[in-house]
Design an enzyme around this catalytic site. Structure first.
Site, PDB file in Angstrom:
ATOM      1  N   LYS A 126      -8.615 -13.294 -15.796  1.00 28.08           N
ATOM      2  CA  LYS A 126      -9.802 -12.720 -15.173  1.00 28.08           C
ATOM      3  C   LYS A 126      -9.591 -12.372 -13.704  1.00 28.08           C
ATOM      4  CE  LYS A 126     -13.481 -14.637 -18.080  1.00 28.08           C
ATOM      5  NZ  LYS A 126     -14.131 -13.560 -18.742  1.00 28.08           N
ATOM      6  N   LYS A 214      -7.611  -7.996 -31.971  1.00 30.19           N
ATOM      7  CA  LYS A 214      -8.858  -8.658 -32.318  1.00 30.19           C
ATOM      8  C   LYS A 214     -10.010  -7.641 -32.279  1.00 30.19           C
ATOM      9  CE  LYS A 214     -11.581 -12.247 -30.163  1.00 30.19           C
ATOM     10  NZ  LYS A 214     -11.735 -13.203 -29.120  1.00 30.19           N
ATOM     11  N   LYS A 217     -15.906  -6.031 -28.758  1.00 33.96           N
ATOM     12  CA  LYS A 217     -17.082  -5.249 -28.390  1.00 33.96           C
ATOM     13  C   LYS A 217     -16.710  -4.111 -27.450  1.00 33.96           C
ATOM     14  CE  LYS A 217     -19.791  -7.116 -25.316  1.00 33.96           C
ATOM     15  NZ  LYS A 217     -20.899  -7.542 -24.441  1.00 33.96           N
TER      16      LYS A 217
END
Ligand code: TRP
Length: 347
Positions: A126, A214, A217
């Site tokens: 991140k 994977k 979204k």
């Protein structure tokens, strides 16, 4: 004020999970994380407390996508629509409404080291390439440890991406116990959690177009992902156009045939069938179109049922559950916090 002597207030052990709220959830998140949790809760809530909480303080480490309150209510509705059987052992609460989480986090901050937090891969991912990173992102795993340790949670079903955080919680608990005696229950190791959940490792539903990845979204292509709010017929079409391979064998082999394996996995989960049974049913078959048609029908029925149930659950029902759950959570968490404060000489 009396402080409880016992740091183990539970007569029954606890299963705990925190579900990060999203404005929208993919079928992959739902089948991989939420549904297994619902099935686990239904199977064990006669012997375990089952704490299902919304880590809303974790959500604010980054910009919120949509309205946090609305998203939070919606995520909790998903549990009910997925078939969670409510009973007095199931506790819903918001992290921010149980202030002991933040307070224990601070105390744990004084025990955790910069070195161990620097090693967390989620933090590294991140913060990579950013010249300014907020402290919340760095401290995220310590708050997560507080979430777990306050309740002496034994089982904390999480995806593989959270195993490192779970290990940190175990390590911090050990460090505390070493210094102050038996203060915290250690959550089970990831491999024992997987055994308890009856899975080999975290379930990962794949991207329908690029099954090596994977399902996410944030993928741009609408055909790659199925959202829980998708029209069931449109979702069926996405299954029909899923990428497969040219081997012409229906078998479970995530490495060589991720597309076919993904379809078998989806079929098993939406029908609540053991994966092995689905694999056996299709063993020896060669027509990918037949498999796709079956999975498309299963997904469309599943979404239809789910959306119908979801529409019957009101905000008021969820707010009621939260009120009751937060009373319970505050009682348990405050007792543990007091014991920790006492150990540190803060009381
Ligand atoms: N970090 C978890 C996730 O991203 C969410 C979470 C926060 C959590 N606190 C927790 C999960 C405590 C389990 C226990 O999925």
């Amino acid at each position: 004020m009396t402080i409880a002597n016992s740091t183990k207030p539970h007569t029954q052990p606890t299963i705990l999970t925190g579900l990060r709220v999203n404005s929208e959830m993919t079928l992959g998140n739902f089948l991989g994380a939420l549904l297994p949790m619902v099935r686990l809760a239904n199977a064990h809530s006669d012997q375990y407390h089952v704490n299902i909480f919304v880590p809303d303080l974790h959500s604010i480490i980054s910009e919120i996508d949509g309205n946090l309150q609305q998203n939070l209510l919606k995520s909790l509705k998903y549990f009910l629509a997925a078939g969670l059987n409510l009973n007095p052992n199931i506790h819903f609460y918001r992290q921010s409404r149980v202030p002991a989480h933040s307070e224990l986090c601070w105390i744990l901050n004084c025990v955790a080291t910069m070195g161990e937090l620097n090693r967390m891969t989620q933090y590294k991912d991140k913060s990579e390439g950013k010249d300014s990173v907020n402290v919340g992102i760095f401290d995220y795993p310590v708050l997560m440890a507080a979430d777990i340790l306050l309740y002496d949670a034994e089982f904390v079903p999480v995806g593989e991406d959270q195993f490192q955080h779970l290990e940190l919680a175990r390590r911090l608990a050990q460090r505390f116990n070493h210094r102050f005696g038996d203060l915290f229950t250690l959550p089970a190791e990831p491999k024992d959690q997987a055994k308890f959940m009856n899975v080999d490792h975290g379930i990962r539903i794949r991207d329908l177009q690029n099954p090596e990845k994977k399902m996410s979204k944030s993928t741009a292509s609408a055909n790659s992902k199925i959202m829980l709010s998708d029209d069931p017929k449109a979702a069926a079409k996405k299954i029909m156009s899923a990428t497969t391979d040219s081997l012409g064998k229906i078998q479970y082999d995530m490495f060589n045939q991720p597309g076919i394996s993904n379809l078998l996995q989806i079929e098993a989960l939406v029908n609540d069938q053991p994966l092995q049974d689905v694999i056996s049913t299709w063993a020896g078959e060669t027509h990918y179109g037949d498999l796709k048609q079956k999975v498309a029908a299963s997904v469309s029925t599943f979404l239809d049922d789910f959306q119908r149930k979801l529409a019957t659950i009101s905000d008021a029902e969820i707010l009621d559950l939260l009120t009751t759950g937060e009373t319970y959570a505050n009682a348990i968490a405050n007792r543990k916090l007091a014991a920790v404060q006492t150990a540190f000489g803060l009381r």
